[in-house]
Design a protein around this motif. Structure first.
Motif, PDB file in Angstrom:
ATOM      1  N   ALA A  83      -8.579  39.053  90.763  1.00  0.00           N
ATOM      2  CA  ALA A  83      -7.646  40.141  90.975  1.00  0.00           C
ATOM      3  C   ALA A  83      -6.447  39.448  91.486  1.00  0.00           C
ATOM      4  CB  ALA A  83      -8.265  41.293  92.052  1.00  0.00           C
ATOM      5  N   SER A  84      -6.230  38.721  92.430  1.00  0.00           N
ATOM      6  CA  SER A  84      -5.252  38.125  93.189  1.00  0.00           C
ATOM      7  C   SER A  84      -4.445  37.355  92.069  1.00  0.00           C
ATOM      8  CB  SER A  84      -5.418  37.317  94.397  1.00  0.00           C
ATOM      9  OG  SER A  84      -6.059  38.024  95.238  1.00  0.00           O
ATOM     10  N   ALA A  85      -4.890  36.416  91.377  1.00  0.00           N
ATOM     11  CA  ALA A  85      -4.440  35.589  90.207  1.00  0.00           C
ATOM     12  C   ALA A  85      -3.678  36.656  89.180  1.00  0.00           C
ATOM     13  CB  ALA A  85      -5.257  34.862  89.588  1.00  0.00           C
ATOM     14  N   LEU A  86      -4.282  37.934  89.018  1.00  0.00           N
ATOM     15  CA  LEU A  86      -3.623  38.627  87.845  1.00  0.00           C
ATOM     16  C   LEU A  86      -2.389  39.285  88.433  1.00  0.00           C
ATOM     17  CD1 LEU A  86      -6.832  40.074  86.268  1.00  0.00           C
ATOM     18  CD2 LEU A  86      -5.179  38.668  85.308  1.00  0.00           C
ATOM     19  N   SER A  87      -2.475  39.555  89.857  1.00  0.00           N
ATOM     20  CA  SER A  87      -1.528  40.321  90.407  1.00  0.00           C
ATOM     21  C   SER A  87      -0.212  39.335  90.696  1.00  0.00           C
ATOM     22  CB  SER A  87      -1.948  40.583  91.948  1.00  0.00           C
ATOM     23  OG  SER A  87      -2.895  41.519  91.929  1.00  0.00           O
ATOM     24  N   GLY A  88      -0.451  37.908  90.667  1.00  0.00           N
ATOM     25  CA  GLY A  88       0.459  36.867  90.869  1.00  0.00           C
ATOM     26  C   GLY A  88       1.334  36.832  89.503  1.00  0.00           C
ATOM     27  N   LEU A  89       0.655  37.379  88.226  1.00  0.00           N
ATOM     28  CA  LEU A  89       1.444  37.204  87.016  1.00  0.00           C
ATOM     29  C   LEU A  89       2.667  38.197  86.949  1.00  0.00           C
ATOM     30  CD1 LEU A  89      -1.611  36.745  84.500  1.00  0.00           C
ATOM     31  CD2 LEU A  89      -0.010  34.981  85.380  1.00  0.00           C
ATOM     32  N   ALA A  90       3.694  37.734  86.220  1.00  0.00           N
ATOM     33  CA  ALA A  90       4.727  38.958  85.977  1.00  0.00           C
ATOM     34  C   ALA A  90       4.274  39.969  85.603  1.00  0.00           C
ATOM     35  CB  ALA A  90       5.872  38.287  85.133  1.00  0.00           C
ATOM     36  N   PRO A  91       4.674  41.245  85.805  1.00  0.00           N
ATOM     37  CA  PRO A  91       4.124  42.350  85.162  1.00  0.00           C
ATOM     38  C   PRO A  91       4.037  42.165  83.493  1.00  0.00           C
ATOM     39  CG  PRO A  91       5.746  42.957  86.597  1.00  0.00           C
ATOM     40  CD  PRO A  91       5.774  41.579  86.857  1.00  0.00           C
ATOM     41  N   ALA A  92       4.791  41.828  82.890  1.00  0.00           N
ATOM     42  CA  ALA A  92       4.591  41.632  81.451  1.00  0.00           C
ATOM     43  C   ALA A  92       3.493  40.958  80.899  1.00  0.00           C
ATOM     44  CB  ALA A  92       5.989  41.366  80.724  1.00  0.00           C
ATOM     45  N   ASP A  93       3.235  39.969  81.630  1.00  0.00           N
ATOM     46  CA  ASP A  93       2.278  39.034  81.625  1.00  0.00           C
ATOM     47  C   ASP A  93       0.922  39.679  81.936  1.00  0.00           C
ATOM     48  OD1 ASP A  93       4.142  37.065  80.429  1.00  0.00           O
ATOM     49  OD2 ASP A  93       4.341  36.041  82.502  1.00  0.00           O
ATOM     50  N   ARG A  94       0.890  40.524  82.971  1.00  0.00           N
ATOM     51  CA  ARG A  94      -0.328  40.931  83.483  1.00  0.00           C
ATOM     52  C   ARG A  94      -0.798  41.959  82.525  1.00  0.00           C
ATOM     53  NH1 ARG A  94       1.043  43.466  89.048  1.00  0.00           N
ATOM     54  NH2 ARG A  94       2.474  41.789  89.043  1.00  0.00           N
ATOM     55  N   VAL A  95      -0.170  42.582  81.506  1.00  0.00           N
ATOM     56  CA  VAL A  95      -0.472  43.675  80.698  1.00  0.00           C
ATOM     57  C   VAL A  95      -2.000  43.404  80.103  1.00  0.00           C
ATOM     58  CG1 VAL A  95      -0.149  44.962  78.530  1.00  0.00           C
ATOM     59  CG2 VAL A  95       1.654  44.693  80.208  1.00  0.00           C
TER      60      VAL A  95
ATOM     61  N   ILE B 129      -8.236  32.484  83.837  1.00  0.00           N
ATOM     62  CA  ILE B 129      -8.475  33.519  84.805  1.00  0.00           C
ATOM     63  C   ILE B 129      -9.549  34.571  84.639  1.00  0.00           C
ATOM     64  CG2 ILE B 129      -7.210  35.087  86.354  1.00  0.00           C
ATOM     65  CD1 ILE B 129      -4.775  33.358  85.963  1.00  0.00           C
ATOM     66  N   LEU B 130      -9.145  35.140  83.392  1.00  0.00           N
ATOM     67  CA  LEU B 130      -9.934  36.232  82.763  1.00  0.00           C
ATOM     68  C   LEU B 130     -11.415  35.897  82.536  1.00  0.00           C
ATOM     69  CD1 LEU B 130      -7.591  37.990  80.298  1.00  0.00           C
ATOM     70  CD2 LEU B 130      -8.160  38.728  82.553  1.00  0.00           C
ATOM     71  N   ARG B 131     -11.888  34.704  82.372  1.00  0.00           N
ATOM     72  CA  ARG B 131     -13.165  34.499  82.073  1.00  0.00           C
ATOM     73  C   ARG B 131     -14.137  34.437  83.276  1.00  0.00           C
ATOM     74  NH1 ARG B 131     -15.146  28.766  82.433  1.00  0.00           N
ATOM     75  NH2 ARG B 131     -16.232  29.216  80.442  1.00  0.00           N
ATOM     76  N   HIS B 132     -13.521  34.380  84.576  1.00  0.00           N
ATOM     77  CA  HIS B 132     -14.308  34.669  85.666  1.00  0.00           C
ATOM     78  C   HIS B 132     -14.200  36.058  86.421  1.00  0.00           C
ATOM     79  CE1 HIS B 132     -14.855  30.511  85.682  1.00  0.00           C
ATOM     80  NE2 HIS B 132     -13.547  30.182  85.711  1.00  0.00           N
ATOM     81  N   ALA B 133     -13.682  37.133  85.542  1.00  0.00           N
ATOM     82  CA  ALA B 133     -13.774  38.486  86.114  1.00  0.00           C
ATOM     83  C   ALA B 133     -14.920  39.212  86.325  1.00  0.00           C
ATOM     84  CB  ALA B 133     -12.873  39.340  85.180  1.00  0.00           C
TER      85      ALA B 133
END
Length: 419
Positions: free
Chosen positions: A374-386, A358-362
């Protein structure tokens, strides 16, 4: 000195184009809201046809009859005129004032017949919600659902189905027939048969969730005759097949999706929904194969299907098998649409293991892909989103407003405040 009634009426017609205040002043001065011009056209009909919502409301409030017929033959109705012109807000006002939705005008046309034939789904829904008969045929004898299928408006078809429209088999046959037709060529031939050979211009535009094709004949460089047609027949066929319990091969649904235009259109979404709702091994294997295909559009379609599989209890094993395929697609794809679809799908699954892909396409040059990140990162649990905070901070300053908003929301949920 008191004005003659005809002068008052003429002034009221002229006031329609001077604004609502001008209309209100004349109504308060005693000019009749039922005024007619020399041709027998009522002022309410004129305002309805021109889509002048404010004036229509003022005339109705002053006592204009929403069902009064108009014109030299007294055969034109305000509701039909508004529906024919696509005036959704005027239709709402007339219905709220008591206009009868099934009242036919000259030659037997009703407001629903006009709206269905022209693909005005918002108006169709309003008429049906106010009691219009979803099976009342027009003067040609075709039921509304068949007309909607011929028009190619999936949203109109869905509105009719929600209100119990019949003739589903006939509508499906019409949708399938039109799927095999070049609608632009069919309209061109029809216009030339009617008006003779002229220069032809074809335009395509996204309207109401699908592609509308407009064909016009030119005379001296100016259009003088034309027709338009929506092209969502693949989506219409799929919706009707679902209603009738007909299972269509997955490959056929993929063909419809790709032929229909693109991921933002109803044709694509309806095929994805039809496949996702199956949730079986056959569908999973088909989508997995599409993700490895050579056609970028087909790879994107496969990713969109895989992104929806795995959310019901009986589908959860599919999620574990889909994520590795989607991660590989996100790593290997170069074309915009497969990347967008893969990142979006990974966001749906919310699997932390996919964070590197996901991050490689930021920083992708396409804003649609950045929005997907941005949407995919929002879909992660808060702890994983850090671990994605740095990317979200960068995206919160993106040049595109939608990307900025999505990233800022994700940061706010983390307590980062977007800065």
């Amino acid at each position: 000195m008191t004005k003659e009634p005809i002068a008052d009426a003429r002034n009221l017609f002229e006031a329609l184009h001077d604004g609502e205040d001008a209309v209100l002043r004349l109504l308060r001065a005693g000019v009749s809201p039922e005024s007619v011009d020399e041709d027998g056209t009522t002022v309410l009909y004129q305002a309805s046809v021109e889509g002048l919502t404010g004036a229509v409301r003022l005339l109705l409030a002053a006592g204009a009859d929403p069902d009064r017929a108009s014109g030299p033959e007294a055969g034109d109705l305000p509701l039909c005129g508004a529906a024919c012109g696509g005036g959704a807000e005027v239709v709402d006002a007339l219905l709220a004032a008591g206009a009868r939705p099934d009242l036919p005008e000259q030659f037997g046309f009703t407001a629903l017949r006009w709206a269905v034939g022209l693909g005005y789904s918002r108006i169709v829904e309003a008429l049906l919600s106010h009691g219009a008969d979803p099976d009342l045929a027009g003067p040609e004898g075709d039921p509304p659902l068949v007309l909607a299928a011929r028009r190619g408006s999936v949203r109109t078809v869905r509105a009719l189905l929600r209100h119990g429209a019949g003739s589903r088999s006939g509508a499906l046959a019409e949708a399938r027939r039109t799927l095999a037709v070049d609608v632009a060529e069919e309209m061109r031939r029809g216009l030339i048969e009617t008006y003779g050979a002229h220069e032809v211009v074809v335009d395509r535009a996204v309207v109401d969730g699908g592609v509308t094709v407009t064909v016009e004949l030119l005379r001296g460089g100016e259009p003088f005759a034309g027709r338009d047609q929506q092209t969502g027949h693949g989506a219409v066929a799929t919706v009707l097949e679902g209603e009738l319990g007909i299972r269509v091969p997955a490959e056929e649904l993929a063909v419809r999706a790709l032929r229909g235009g693109g991921p933002e259109l109803d044709d694509w979404h309806e095929q994805v929904s039809a496949l996702w709702s199956r949730g079986d091994e056959e569908t999973f294997l088909a989508a997995a194969a599409w993700c490895a295909a050579g056609d970028p559009a087909l790879r994107a379609f496969g990713a969109d299907v895989l992104g929806r599989l795995g959310f019901r209890a009986d589908e959860r094993p599919f999620a574990a098998r889909a994520v590795p395929l989607l991660r590989a697609l996100a790593r290997e794809a170069d074309d915009r649409e497969p990347v967008r679809a893969a990142v979006t799908a990974l966001g749906h699954h919310g699997d932390r293991s996919a964070l590197p892909e996901i991050l490689r396409h930021a920083g992708h040059p396409d804003r649609g892909v950045r929005y997907a990140v941005a949407s995919a990162l929002s879909g992660l649990a808060p702890a994983d989103r850090v671990d994605g905070v740095a990317a979200l901070v960068a995206l919160s300053g993106d040049t595109d407003a939608r990307v900025r908003g999505r990233a800022a929301t994700a940061l706010t949920e983390l307590g980062g405040g977007g800065s």
